[in-house]
Write a protein that holds these residues in place. Structure first.
Motif, mmCIF file in Angstrom:
data_model
loop_
_atom_site.group_PDB
_atom_site.id
_atom_site.type_symbol
_atom_site.label_atom_id
_atom_site.label_comp_id
_atom_site.label_asym_id
_atom_site.label_seq_id
_atom_site.Cartn_x
_atom_site.Cartn_y
_atom_site.Cartn_z
ATOM 1 N N ASP A 18 0.842 -1.189 0.000
ATOM 2 C CA ASP A 18 0.000 0.000 0.000
ATOM 3 C C ASP A 18 0.882 1.245 0.000
ATOM 4 O OD1 ASP A 18 -0.079 1.365 2.910
ATOM 5 O OD2 ASP A 18 0.118 -0.811 3.146
ATOM 6 N N ALA A 19 0.373 2.285 -0.632
ATOM 7 C CA ALA A 19 1.158 3.493 -0.863
ATOM 8 C C ALA A 19 1.685 4.102 0.429
ATOM 9 C CB ALA A 19 0.306 4.516 -1.620
ATOM 10 N N CYS A 20 0.841 4.198 1.435
ATOM 11 C CA CYS A 20 1.237 4.848 2.679
ATOM 12 C C CYS A 20 2.390 4.104 3.353
ATOM 13 C CB CYS A 20 0.038 4.943 3.622
ATOM 14 S SG CYS A 20 0.357 5.900 5.121
ATOM 15 N N SER A 21 2.271 2.781 3.446
ATOM 16 C CA SER A 21 3.321 1.991 4.107
ATOM 17 C C SER A 21 4.632 2.047 3.336
ATOM 18 C CB SER A 21 2.863 0.534 4.256
ATOM 19 O OG SER A 21 1.724 0.449 5.091
ATOM 20 N N LEU A 22 4.556 1.951 2.010
ATOM 21 C CA LEU A 22 5.759 1.999 1.194
ATOM 22 C C LEU A 22 6.471 3.343 1.326
ATOM 23 C CD1 LEU A 22 4.587 0.212 -2.081
ATOM 24 C CD2 LEU A 22 6.203 -0.659 -0.391
ATOM 25 N N THR A 60 -4.490 3.865 1.015
ATOM 26 C CA THR A 60 -4.580 2.399 0.968
ATOM 27 C C THR A 60 -4.394 1.844 -0.443
ATOM 28 O OG1 THR A 60 -6.997 2.553 0.749
ATOM 29 C CG2 THR A 60 -6.091 2.304 2.987
ATOM 30 N N ALA A 61 -4.188 2.726 -1.432
ATOM 31 C CA ALA A 61 -4.006 2.274 -2.813
ATOM 32 C C ALA A 61 -2.801 1.343 -2.900
ATOM 33 C CB ALA A 61 -3.821 3.461 -3.737
ATOM 34 N N ILE A 62 -2.938 0.250 -3.633
ATOM 35 C CA ILE A 62 -1.851 -0.710 -3.796
ATOM 36 C C ILE A 62 -0.961 -0.302 -4.969
ATOM 37 C CG2 ILE A 62 -1.248 -3.113 -4.254
ATOM 38 C CD1 ILE A 62 -2.494 -2.602 -1.510
ATOM 39 N N LEU A 63 0.310 -0.150 -4.679
ATOM 40 C CA LEU A 63 1.295 0.127 -5.709
ATOM 41 C C LEU A 63 1.956 -1.197 -6.074
ATOM 42 C CD1 LEU A 63 2.963 3.373 -4.284
ATOM 43 C CD2 LEU A 63 1.039 3.170 -5.868
ATOM 44 N N ALA A 64 1.932 -1.537 -7.353
ATOM 45 C CA ALA A 64 2.457 -2.826 -7.804
ATOM 46 C C ALA A 64 3.893 -2.696 -8.301
ATOM 47 C CB ALA A 64 1.566 -3.383 -8.916
#
Length: 301
Positions: A18-22, A60-64
């Motif tokens: 997820d964008a925030c965690s990354l 929460t958007a998932i960055l691939a």
């Protein structure tokens, strides 16, 4: 608390998440500050490294893996509270707004919360996307059009790029140019390009900002009683055209610190009238800002 003030990251994602965690792991910033920055447009994302970058606001958007990101964090800019624009007319596919001084026409890589377009998206009723049609300088106040779909943006932008739109500005300049009603034209090229401004003297002794009480904008607003109020109709829309033309003529705009104007808390330049044949409805449209609404003339309360 972290003392990090500015971060610039442009890279390809090597591990999904997820964008925030990354971003928190990559920058060391608390997640709360990451979320705030994303909400204000500081993260731009390109899926699979293809196509145009788009702002990603969802934490929460998932960055691939393989996605590209551009994260530009500036703590000072993100803490600024933008002045709010005022809707003058809502035409459905586009709307006309009063842009206050200091508000950018559009965002930058560091975010868009301090831009007219983002504030229009947040405060339109009903809420809609906002697309840029034309620009006015950050320090300039006044009327500006915003489109609400790509078709309207394309047609209106094409219209504004030519000479089919009548555009007038009010400007207060230093000194007395000529008697009231006098007209003249400045056609000095700007950056090697043709530029034409038509000037009419409205008032040869116009005060610029007559406020005497302290305000949030400045604690020492003072009367300038030697200004000359002008109507300026521009045929072309070169960058800083009016400001450069009036400076070149020896009459800089009051408050224009960049181009030699006398000191004043505001740039005394306002987009006051826009008229055109709408490419969507094919009807003539005219939008006018009353002089009483011009902030530096003591209006806008």
């Amino acid at each position: 608390m972290s003392t990090i003030e500015r971060i610039c990251i442009e890279e390809k994602i090597s591990e999904s998440g997820d964008a925030c965690s990354l971003l928190a792991a990559r920058t060391g910033l608390p997640k709360g500050r990451i979320k705030d920055a994303m909400n204000k447009g500081a993260l731009r994302w390109r899926k699979g490294g293809r196509g145009a970058f788009k702002r990603q606001r969802r934490a929460t958007a998932i960055l691939a893996k393989g996605d590209e990101i551009a994260f530009f964090y500036d703590e000072t800019l993100l803490t600024l509270k933008p002045p709010l624009p005022i809707c003058i007319s809502d035409e459905g596919q586009y709307s006309v707004w009063y842009k206050p001084a200091g508000l950018l026409s559009q965002g930058s890589e560091y975010g868009d919360h301090y831009s007219l377009l983002r504030q229009v998206e947040l405060h339109s009723n009903p809420r809609r996307e906002a697309f840029l049609v034309h620009r006015i300088d950050r320090e300039t106040t006044g009327l500006i059009l915003v489109a609400h779909n790509e078709r309207a943006a394309a047609k209106l932008s094409q219209l504004f790029s030519g000479r089919d739109v009548e555009k007038h500005y009010l400007a207060c300049v230093s000194g007395e140019i000529a008697e009231v009603g006098a007209k003249f034209t400045i056609d000095q090229a700007i950056d090697g390009k043709n530029a034409v401004s038509h000037i009419t003297v409205l008032d040869s002794r116009a005060p610029a900002s007559v406020q005497s009480e302290p305000s949030d904008r400045a604690q020492d607003l003072r009367k300038i009683d030697h200004g000359c109020l002008l109507d300026v109709r521009i045929e072309t829309g070169r960058k800083h055209q009016i400001r450069k033309h009036l400076q070149g003529a020896g009459f800089p705009v009051i408050g224009d610190h960049r181009f030699g104007g006398p000191q004043h808390p505001m740039l005394c330049l306002t987009s006051s009238m826009i008229a055109f044949r709408c490419p969507l409805s094919h009807k003539m449209r005219r939008y006018t800002l009353e002089r009483a609404a011009v902030e530096w003339l003591g209006g806008g309360d």
